[in-house]
Design a protein around this motif. Sequence first.
Motif, PDB file in Angstrom:
ATOM      1  N   ASP A   9       0.821  -1.210   0.000  1.00 44.87           N
ATOM      2  CA  ASP A   9       0.000   0.000   0.000  1.00 44.87           C
ATOM      3  C   ASP A   9       0.856   1.262   0.000  1.00 44.87           C
ATOM      4  O   ASP A   9       0.538   2.236  -0.674  1.00 44.87           O
ATOM      5  CB  ASP A   9      -0.954  -0.006   1.189  1.00 44.87           C
ATOM      6  N   TRP A  66      -1.641   0.114  -9.336  1.00 46.18           N
ATOM      7  CA  TRP A  66      -2.625   0.857  -8.553  1.00 46.18           C
ATOM      8  C   TRP A  66      -4.041   0.448  -8.966  1.00 46.18           C
ATOM      9  O   TRP A  66      -4.908   0.240  -8.109  1.00 46.18           O
ATOM     10  CB  TRP A  66      -2.397   2.356  -8.752  1.00 46.18           C
ATOM     11  N   ARG A  69      -4.804  -2.968  -7.545  1.00 48.30           N
ATOM     12  CA  ARG A  69      -5.069  -2.892  -6.101  1.00 48.30           C
ATOM     13  C   ARG A  69      -6.501  -2.461  -5.839  1.00 48.30           C
ATOM     14  O   ARG A  69      -7.163  -2.953  -4.954  1.00 48.30           O
ATOM     15  CB  ARG A  69      -4.073  -1.922  -5.450  1.00 48.30           C
ATOM     16  N   ARG A  70      -6.981  -1.514  -6.618  1.00 42.49           N
ATOM     17  CA  ARG A  70      -8.330  -0.998  -6.441  1.00 42.49           C
ATOM     18  C   ARG A  70      -9.364  -1.831  -7.207  1.00 42.49           C
ATOM     19  O   ARG A  70     -10.532  -1.471  -7.224  1.00 42.49           O
ATOM     20  CB  ARG A  70      -8.391   0.459  -6.860  1.00 42.49           C
ATOM     21  N   ARG A  71      -8.881  -2.908  -7.824  1.00 44.54           N
ATOM     22  CA  ARG A  71      -9.731  -3.779  -8.649  1.00 44.54           C
ATOM     23  C   ARG A  71     -10.465  -2.975  -9.712  1.00 44.54           C
ATOM     24  O   ARG A  71     -11.651  -3.154  -9.962  1.00 44.54           O
ATOM     25  CB  ARG A  71     -10.699  -4.578  -7.782  1.00 44.54           C
ATOM     26  N   GLY A  72      -9.697  -2.083 -10.358  1.00 44.42           N
ATOM     27  CA  GLY A  72     -10.256  -1.207 -11.378  1.00 44.42           C
ATOM     28  C   GLY A  72     -10.124  -1.745 -12.784  1.00 44.42           C
ATOM     29  O   GLY A  72     -10.501  -1.069 -13.734  1.00 44.42           O
ATOM     30  N   ASP A 161      -7.431  -7.851   0.701  1.00 44.77           N
ATOM     31  CA  ASP A 161      -7.343  -7.016  -0.483  1.00 44.77           C
ATOM     32  C   ASP A 161      -8.715  -6.453  -0.834  1.00 44.77           C
ATOM     33  O   ASP A 161      -9.237  -6.695  -1.899  1.00 44.77           O
ATOM     34  CB  ASP A 161      -6.768  -7.820  -1.653  1.00 44.77           C
ATOM     35  N   ASN A 162      -9.330  -5.724   0.081  1.00 50.07           N
ATOM     36  CA  ASN A 162     -10.549  -5.075  -0.359  1.00 50.07           C
ATOM     37  C   ASN A 162     -10.261  -3.577  -0.501  1.00 50.07           C
ATOM     38  O   ASN A 162      -9.765  -2.930   0.398  1.00 50.07           O
ATOM     39  CB  ASN A 162     -11.791  -5.399   0.508  1.00 50.07           C
ATOM     40  N   PRO A 163     -10.513  -3.063  -1.719  1.00 49.14           N
ATOM     41  CA  PRO A 163     -10.136  -1.697  -2.068  1.00 49.14           C
ATOM     42  C   PRO A 163     -10.855  -0.661  -1.238  1.00 49.14           C
ATOM     43  O   PRO A 163     -12.000  -0.851  -0.837  1.00 49.14           O
ATOM     44  CB  PRO A 163     -10.510  -1.582  -3.537  1.00 49.14           C
TER      45      PRO A 163
END
Length: 164
Positions: A9, A66, A69-72, A161-163
């Motif tokens: 992070d 990034w 990480r944000r599951r984007g 790993d929850n954004p």
Amino acid sequence: MPLLTRLRDRGLDLLAVLGGLAILTLMIHVVADVAMRNLLNQPIPATYEVVTHYYMIALAFLPLAWLERRRGMVQVEVLEPLMSPALLRLSDRFVALLSTVIYAALAWVTWKTALGNYATGTFVLAQNVAVPTWPAYFLPPLGFALAAAVTAVRILSPEQDNPA
């Protein structure tokens, strides 16, 4: 595992700052070029080359980790409502594993390309001036490797790993 998550992070926070600085630098560079071209009839040399070979490459590849990480990234969730929680966790880990392998392969291939361009000293000519472009070839492997690291952490600890 919490230490690994915190390190990830903090690294991604640093990437976000670097991305913001890259956008700010890009805007200042282009505005200064346009202003100097129109006011003084003296554009900044090689602006187009620097923008296309450095800023745009950085802005395209460095945010991959990034976004992961944000599951984007793009997700297809057609079967997800039909899965049990256990099957859903297994599916998430499988997707993370597949993503890690693909990102790692892309990092490896682009790394080899970067080393080749470094060895030959790749450049472009802008107004009879050689602008070295080989350093920009190291940005895609860096972006892909960081994205692989983020998805690898997701394999090991998907529940953390929850954004945000």
